[in-house]
Design a protein around this motif. Sequence first.
Motif, PDB file in Angstrom:
ATOM      1  N   SER A 189       3.258 -18.128   7.054  1.00 12.93           N
ATOM      2  CA  SER A 189       2.202 -17.468   7.822  1.00 12.93           C
ATOM      3  C   SER A 189       1.835 -16.121   7.178  1.00 12.93           C
ATOM      4  CB  SER A 189       2.705 -17.280   9.256  1.00 12.93           C
ATOM      5  OG  SER A 189       1.788 -16.564   9.985  1.00 12.93           O
ATOM      6  N   ILE A 190       2.865 -15.376   6.757  1.00 10.12           N
ATOM      7  CA  ILE A 190       2.602 -14.072   6.114  1.00 10.12           C
ATOM      8  C   ILE A 190       1.819 -14.293   4.819  1.00 10.12           C
ATOM      9  CG2 ILE A 190       3.698 -12.096   4.974  1.00 10.12           C
ATOM     10  CD1 ILE A 190       6.055 -12.536   7.003  1.00 10.12           C
ATOM     11  N   LEU A 191       2.256 -15.290   4.067  1.00  5.51           N
ATOM     12  CA  LEU A 191       1.597 -15.603   2.787  1.00  5.51           C
ATOM     13  C   LEU A 191       0.124 -15.972   3.028  1.00  5.51           C
ATOM     14  CD1 LEU A 191       2.712 -15.955  -0.146  1.00  5.51           C
ATOM     15  CD2 LEU A 191       2.674 -18.409   0.289  1.00  5.51           C
ATOM     16  N   GLY A 192      -0.094 -16.835   4.005  1.00  8.20           N
ATOM     17  CA  GLY A 192      -1.453 -17.292   4.293  1.00  8.20           C
ATOM     18  C   GLY A 192      -2.343 -16.163   4.765  1.00  8.20           C
ATOM     19  N   ARG A 193      -1.812 -15.336   5.668  1.00  9.90           N
ATOM     20  CA  ARG A 193      -2.623 -14.239   6.208  1.00  9.90           C
ATOM     21  C   ARG A 193      -2.915 -13.200   5.127  1.00  9.90           C
ATOM     22  NH1 ARG A 193      -1.722 -14.185  12.321  1.00  9.90           N
ATOM     23  NH2 ARG A 193      -0.576 -16.105  12.578  1.00  9.90           N
ATOM     24  N   ALA A 194      -1.913 -12.929   4.273  1.00  5.25           N
ATOM     25  CA  ALA A 194      -2.140 -11.968   3.182  1.00  5.25           C
ATOM     26  C   ALA A 194      -3.188 -12.536   2.232  1.00  5.25           C
ATOM     27  CB  ALA A 194      -0.839 -11.708   2.443  1.00  5.25           C
ATOM     28  N   GLY A 195      -3.077 -13.827   1.921  1.00  3.02           N
ATOM     29  CA  GLY A 195      -4.051 -14.462   1.028  1.00  3.02           C
ATOM     30  C   GLY A 195      -5.446 -14.424   1.611  1.00  3.02           C
ATOM     31  N   ALA A 196      -5.548 -14.732   2.911  1.00  2.20           N
ATOM     32  CA  ALA A 196      -6.858 -14.736   3.564  1.00  2.20           C
ATOM     33  C   ALA A 196      -7.449 -13.331   3.557  1.00  2.20           C
ATOM     34  CB  ALA A 196      -6.715 -15.248   4.997  1.00  2.20           C
ATOM     35  N   SER A 197      -6.600 -12.306   3.768  1.00  6.08           N
ATOM     36  CA  SER A 197      -7.098 -10.924   3.757  1.00  6.08           C
ATOM     37  C   SER A 197      -7.600 -10.552   2.365  1.00  6.08           C
ATOM     38  CB  SER A 197      -5.982  -9.947   4.157  1.00  6.08           C
ATOM     39  OG  SER A 197      -5.483 -10.296   5.402  1.00  6.08           O
ATOM     40  N   LEU A 198      -6.861 -10.982   1.333  1.00  3.64           N
ATOM     41  CA  LEU A 198      -7.279 -10.671  -0.047  1.00  3.64           C
ATOM     42  C   LEU A 198      -8.615 -11.334  -0.374  1.00  3.64           C
ATOM     43  CD1 LEU A 198      -3.973 -10.929  -2.110  1.00  3.64           C
ATOM     44  CD2 LEU A 198      -5.415  -8.915  -1.809  1.00  3.64           C
ATOM     45  N   VAL A 199      -8.734 -12.609   0.016  1.00  2.00           N
ATOM     46  CA  VAL A 199      -9.982 -13.333  -0.253  1.00  2.00           C
ATOM     47  C   VAL A 199     -11.135 -12.667   0.486  1.00  2.00           C
ATOM     48  CG1 VAL A 199     -11.187 -15.504   0.205  1.00  2.00           C
ATOM     49  CG2 VAL A 199      -8.916 -15.546  -0.790  1.00  2.00           C
ATOM     50  N   ALA A 200     -10.894 -12.322   1.769  1.00  2.00           N
ATOM     51  CA  ALA A 200     -11.960 -11.674   2.550  1.00  2.00           C
ATOM     52  C   ALA A 200     -12.309 -10.319   1.942  1.00  2.00           C
ATOM     53  CB  ALA A 200     -11.511 -11.526   3.996  1.00  2.00           C
ATOM     54  N   GLY A 201     -11.266  -9.591   1.470  1.00  2.00           N
ATOM     55  CA  GLY A 201     -11.508  -8.293   0.836  1.00  2.00           C
ATOM     56  C   GLY A 201     -12.349  -8.454  -0.429  1.00  2.00           C
ATOM     57  N   ALA A 202     -12.008  -9.459  -1.236  1.00  2.00           N
ATOM     58  CA  ALA A 202     -12.773  -9.706  -2.471  1.00  2.00           C
ATOM     59  C   ALA A 202     -14.221 -10.060  -2.126  1.00  2.00           C
ATOM     60  CB  ALA A 202     -12.123 -10.844  -3.247  1.00  2.00           C
ATOM     61  N   LEU A 203     -14.404 -10.821  -1.071  1.00  2.00           N
ATOM     62  CA  LEU A 203     -15.762 -11.183  -0.664  1.00  2.00           C
ATOM     63  C   LEU A 203     -16.545  -9.952  -0.220  1.00  2.00           C
ATOM     64  CD1 LEU A 203     -15.097 -14.474   1.347  1.00  2.00           C
ATOM     65  CD2 LEU A 203     -16.565 -14.268  -0.660  1.00  2.00           C
ATOM     66  N   LEU A 204     -15.851  -9.053   0.502  1.00  2.00           N
ATOM     67  CA  LEU A 204     -16.534  -7.862   1.029  1.00  2.00           C
ATOM     68  C   LEU A 204     -17.088  -6.980  -0.090  1.00  2.00           C
ATOM     69  CD1 LEU A 204     -14.429  -6.499   4.036  1.00  2.00           C
ATOM     70  CD2 LEU A 204     -16.834  -7.162   4.036  1.00  2.00           C
ATOM     71  N   LEU A 205     -16.393  -7.020  -1.239  1.00  2.00           N
ATOM     72  CA  LEU A 205     -16.818  -6.161  -2.357  1.00  2.00           C
ATOM     73  C   LEU A 205     -18.151  -6.604  -2.945  1.00  2.00           C
ATOM     74  CD1 LEU A 205     -13.415  -5.735  -4.233  1.00  2.00           C
ATOM     75  CD2 LEU A 205     -14.612  -4.037  -2.832  1.00  2.00           C
ATOM     76  N   ASP A 206     -18.530  -7.831  -2.658  1.00  2.00           N
ATOM     77  CA  ASP A 206     -19.699  -8.388  -3.338  1.00  2.00           C
ATOM     78  C   ASP A 206     -20.533  -9.252  -2.388  1.00  2.00           C
ATOM     79  OD1 ASP A 206     -21.258  -8.723  -5.477  1.00  2.00           O
ATOM     80  OD2 ASP A 206     -19.917 -10.080  -6.589  1.00  2.00           O
ATOM     81  N   GLY A 207     -21.638  -8.783  -1.944  1.00  2.00           N
ATOM     82  CA  GLY A 207     -22.529  -9.586  -1.093  1.00  2.00           C
ATOM     83  C   GLY A 207     -23.829  -9.848  -1.833  1.00  2.00           C
ATOM     84  N   PRO A 208     -24.817 -10.441  -1.286  1.00  3.83           N
ATOM     85  CA  PRO A 208     -24.807 -11.082   0.030  1.00  3.83           C
ATOM     86  C   PRO A 208     -24.041 -12.408  -0.011  1.00  3.83           C
ATOM     87  CG  PRO A 208     -26.894 -11.468  -1.046  1.00  3.83           C
ATOM     88  CD  PRO A 208     -26.118 -10.589  -1.966  1.00  3.83           C
ATOM     89  N   TRP A 209     -23.705 -12.873   1.178  1.00  7.05           N
ATOM     90  CA  TRP A 209     -22.865 -14.080   1.259  1.00  7.05           C
ATOM     91  C   TRP A 209     -23.664 -15.326   1.639  1.00  7.05           C
ATOM     92  CZ3 TRP A 209     -21.954  -9.348   3.561  1.00  7.05           C
ATOM     93  CH2 TRP A 209     -21.022  -8.548   2.900  1.00  7.05           C
ATOM     94  N   ILE A 210     -24.817 -15.042   2.283  1.00  7.98           N
ATOM     95  CA  ILE A 210     -25.681 -16.149   2.711  1.00  7.98           C
ATOM     96  C   ILE A 210     -27.047 -15.984   2.056  1.00  7.98           C
ATOM     97  CG2 ILE A 210     -26.791 -17.243   4.726  1.00  7.98           C
ATOM     98  CD1 ILE A 210     -23.891 -17.466   5.150  1.00  7.98           C
ATOM     99  N   GLU A 211     -27.576 -17.093   1.558  1.00  3.19           N
ATOM    100  CA  GLU A 211     -28.931 -17.049   0.990  1.00  3.19           C
ATOM    101  C   GLU A 211     -29.814 -18.006   1.768  1.00  3.19           C
ATOM    102  OE1 GLU A 211     -28.463 -18.182  -3.044  1.00  3.19           O
ATOM    103  OE2 GLU A 211     -27.736 -16.193  -3.661  1.00  3.19           O
TER     104      GLU A 211
END
Lengths: 117, 397
Positions: free
Chosen positions: B326-348
Amino acid sequence: MAHMPIEPNILEALRLEMRRGALVLAVLAALRRETYGYTLRAELQARGVEIDEGALYPMLRRLETQGLLTSQWREDSKRQKRFYRLSVDGAAALDVLAGEWRTLNKAIDDIVEEGGA
Amino acid sequence: MNPVMRHARAAERLIPRSEGFERRTRIAGAILADLRAKADAERRRLDRDLTEGEVERLLAEAGTPEQLAQRYLGGPVRQDLVERYLAAVERHLPKPGASDIVAELREAITGEIERREAETGQAISDDDIAGLLKTYGPPALAAGRYSGRKALIGEDLAPLFWPAMRIVLGIVIAASLAIGLLAMVRGVDPWQAGAQAFNRVLELGLMAFAQVTLVFFILERTGSGPRLRAAWNPKSLPADHVRPPKSLFDSLFNLFFDVLFLLAWVGVVDLPNALAGDREHSVTLHLSLVWDALWWPILVLGVLSAVVHVADIFHPAWSAARAALSILGRAGASLVAGALLLDGPWIEARVDGVDGTRIDAIASILNSIVQVSLVIGILIWLAGAAIEIVRLARWVR
């Protein structure tokens, strides 16, 4: 053909299979007098009928569901215990099964004795 | 959380940390065991379920959390293992009648413990309690004996066979229905989509049934059942009071969305993305190229989530392995979400024959929603990971 020793697990499976039906009869007969799980098991054990705790309680439940036993929670020695006894239907079933047992027992005894003679 | 569990946990929080994790857990387990036994006895006396008021009164009579913690800190604690066993058996029993069966088992086991203690004049050891519990068998087996169901598979494996079959068939049915539903949303004739889904359920369901049965048949023939039973160690039973066990509904609900997400992510099904349109005018929404770079990490996280939710069905209580995943998954999800936040837009929004200005405004609103969702997601995942880290740290200590 060379004689092969019987594998212990095969013998154990046969023994368990033979005892399974007889245990129900022993439990029904013992419950003509009201008692609870532990005492029932101890009484059966004292008469040479071993029954595993893990198997006894589910069996009592099943016999009760089938209407052959009735049960009641009651306090005994400051503890709440579930007491079981034979129902009217259970007594009738016991009569039939006991008759069947005697007939079968006699017949098998004869066959076994005859085979050994 | 039910009031009995809440009361026991309130008492647990009052036990000094200096007692160490194991003893704190055992004391909390013993308190829970006693409170449950009192509630059971009252339920049997009244021959009905207790009202909330009656439970509260019973708990007040048993003592405040402070009094309970003090009382149990003074003496040896040994009922915890029994209560963990009973909780595990109860999870495998059908709801109606479960509490009555557990009450009878509790009486039989604690009665036996007391008799042995009276015979020897000594407190029974954990090893002896574990030995006694082994005679009742692993929880799934002990509970399975009450079902009276004739099984295709032997006694030792039967309790695993039906849950495994339900899970596999559940996944097959859920995936087939989800595909049918999406086909309907995308404009396929509902009757045709329904018939296809029905055929798929039948075809895949039969295959799954045969394969699961074959696997268990092979396990049975190779003697895995008795080996599993012999290897079972009651001391490995989970402690429910670390966190309440996951309900079957929660696990299946989460698994359904995991499967749906994975099917959509790998492109087996297309999620509806048309915003508006007709022959001349159409607006469709698409994930931007930003997601492409993270395709694999997101797929791995999706698979990990599905694996964890399948594991929750078999083992609903807390475990160190589940916490680590669970810790691994949540940390991974946070990293992925963080990487996404750095670069938008997300929807076209892809526009054909519609006023572009209005569509840009809609896309901008949607991107803002995604941005806020990503931030909220990161906060939730990090908080969840922090809670699991604390539980794991207490367990390690």
